[in-house]
Design a protein around this motif. Structure first.
Motif, PDB file in Angstrom:
ATOM      1  N   ARG A  95      40.590  42.022  30.725  1.00 48.26           N
ATOM      2  CA  ARG A  95      41.659  43.007  30.875  1.00 48.26           C
ATOM      3  C   ARG A  95      41.949  43.230  32.351  1.00 48.26           C
ATOM      4  N   SER A 147      33.287  44.273  28.917  1.00 50.03           N
ATOM      5  CA  SER A 147      33.815  44.801  27.665  1.00 50.03           C
ATOM      6  C   SER A 147      33.857  43.693  26.613  1.00 50.03           C
ATOM      7  N   GLN A 206      38.062  44.675  21.410  1.00 53.53           N
ATOM      8  CA  GLN A 206      38.171  46.135  21.401  1.00 53.53           C
ATOM      9  C   GLN A 206      39.402  46.645  22.143  1.00 53.53           C
ATOM     10  N   TRP A 207      39.921  45.867  23.075  1.00 58.20           N
ATOM     11  CA  TRP A 207      41.070  46.350  23.857  1.00 58.20           C
ATOM     12  C   TRP A 207      42.331  45.500  23.684  1.00 58.20           C
ATOM     13  N   GLY A 266      47.126  42.609  29.773  1.00 55.45           N
ATOM     14  CA  GLY A 266      47.327  44.046  29.942  1.00 55.45           C
ATOM     15  C   GLY A 266      48.232  44.389  31.095  1.00 55.45           C
ATOM     16  N   GLU A 280      45.628  47.390  22.610  1.00 52.82           N
ATOM     17  CA  GLU A 280      46.137  48.279  23.660  1.00 52.82           C
ATOM     18  C   GLU A 280      46.721  47.506  24.822  1.00 52.82           C
ATOM     19  N   ALA A 281      46.040  46.417  25.213  1.00 54.98           N
ATOM     20  CA  ALA A 281      46.526  45.615  26.335  1.00 54.98           C
ATOM     21  C   ALA A 281      47.875  44.981  26.023  1.00 54.98           C
TER      22      ALA A 281
END
Length: 310
Positions: A214, A295, A299-300, A179, A303-304
Motif C-alpha cells: 500500500r 500488513s 486486508q486493505w 492506493g 480500501e486502497a
C-alpha cells in the motif's frame, strides 16, 4: 552530519530526498518532516516540496548542476526516488561520496523481470547486483529506451552502487504499489473503465499473481530503511499475493456493481497491468526479520482501490 547510531537504529537528523514530488515520495517527505528530520528535496523544479523542507532545483542527470545546487551540504541519509539508469547512479555515487553516511535507492520488483519462481516467492539473492553487467553505452538518455528497459535500468543502477560502494547503501525493491487518490499510473483506472464498458481484459495464459504494497506502507518502509543499519537489497511487499481477478473484484465492489470483469487470455502481445506471465512475487522475510511489520494485502485491498477510484 549529525546522525548517530543507537543500537541498530540510525537516528536521522538531516535527509536529502532526490525526487519525492509525487505519490509515495510525497508521503515519504511528510513522514520525515513529522519525525523532526531536516529534509532537503532535490528536483527539477516542477513542483515544490511540503512546507518545512528545503527545496533545491537541479537536473540530477547533469553532474555540474547537481554539485552546484548542493554546494557544501552533507547529509545523514540520501533517499533516491528517481534513479532509473546506471548513468544516473554513477553521477550520484560521485556527487554524494563524502556527503552522506547512508544511501537508500528506491528500486523495484521489476529487477526480477528475468526470474520465474512458481510455488515460492523470490528472495533478494535471486538478483545479486554485484554480478549484473553494467553498460552505460546503451541509450539510457532516450526516454523510450529507458522506459522499455525499466527493470534492467534499475538492475544496473543497483550494480553501480554495489560494485563501487562510496557509502553504505540499501536498494529497496518495491512491490507494485496500490492506493491513494493521487495514483498517477492509471492501472486501477484501466480496469474500472473496461469493467464499466464491458470490454475484455487481456491477461496472459497462465496469469500469475504478484506481491503488492500500500502507498502509505512503502513510505513508512523507506523511512525505516533510512533509519536502519543494514545494507544491500531488501524486498518491500505486504504479506500475501493478489491476482488480477482479486483486484478486478475490488474494482467491481468500489464501483457499486456497475459491471463485471471479462477476461480474455492471450498467448502473445500486450496484456493488462497487474497481470503477469511469470511468477515472481517477492519474499519479504529479510525485512520482516530485521524488524519491519508488514500488513496483509487482502486486508486493505478494497480500501486502497476505492480511494484510487474516488
Amino acid at each position: 552530519m549529525e546522525g548517530e547510531f543507537r543500537g541498530t537504529v540510525f537516528v536521522v537528523r538531516d535527509v536529502c530526498v532526490i525526487g519525492g514530488s509525487r505519490y509515495f515520495g510525497k508521503r515519504l517527505v511528510a513522514l520525515l518532516l513529522e519525525s523532526g528530520a531536516r529534509v532537503t528535496v532535490v528536483n527539477r523544479g516542477s513542483s515544490a516540496p511540503p512546507e518545512g523542507a528545503v527545496h533545491l532545483v537541479a537536473d540530477r542527470d547533469d553532474e555540474r548542476s547537481l554539485r552546484a545546487a548542493l554546494g557544501s551540504r552533507t547529509f545523514d541519509v540520501v533517499v533516491d526516488q528517481v534513479c532509473y539508469t546506471p548513468r544516473q547512479a554513477e553521477i550520484a555515487r560521485r556527487v554524494f561520496e563524502g556527503r552522506t553516511r547512508r544511501y537508500v535507492l528506491t528500486s523495484t520488483v521489476e529487477v526480477y523481470e528475468y526470474e520465474d519462481s512458481p510455488g515460492r516467492p523470490v528472495r533478494e539473492d535471486a538478483v545479486d547486483p554485484r554480478t549484473v553487467e553494467v553498460d552505460v553505452s546503451l541509450p539510457w538518455g532516450d526516454p523510450e529506451f529507458a522506459g522499455e528497459h525499466y527493470g534492467e535500468g534499475k538492475r544496473q543502477a543497483e550494480a553501480v552502487f554495489a560494485r563501487e560502494p562510496a557509502f553504505p547503501y540499501v536498494a529497496v525493491r518495491v512491490a507494485h504499489v496500490l492506493g491513494g487518490a493521487d495514483d498517477f499510473t492509471g492501472r486501477v483506472d484501466h480496469y474500472a473503465e473496461r469493467i464499466a464498458a464491458g470490454a475484455p481484459i487481456a491477461v496472459p495464459a497462465p496469469n500469475h499473481p504478484a506481491t503488492y504494497i500500500r502507498v502509505e506502507e512503502i513510505a513508512e518502509f523507506l523511512v525505516w530503511a533510512a533509519e536502519g543499519s543494514f545494507t544491500g537489497p531488501v524486498n518491500a511487499a505486504a504479506h500475501g499475493v493478489l491476482s488480477t481477478a482479486e483486484i478486478c473484484a475490488a474494482v467491481e465492489r468500489a464501483s457499486g456493481g456497475g459491471g463485471r470483469a471479462v477476461f480474455r487470455e492471450v498467448e502473445v502481445g500486450e496484456v493488462s497491468p497487474f497481470s503477469f506471465r511469470r511468477a515472481y512475487g517477492m519474499d519479504n522475510s529479510r525485512a520482516a526479520g530485521l524488524g519491519f511489520s508488514f500488513s496483509k494485502s487482502g486486508q486493505w485491498l478494497d480500501e486502497a482501490v476505492a480511494e484510487t477510484l474516488r
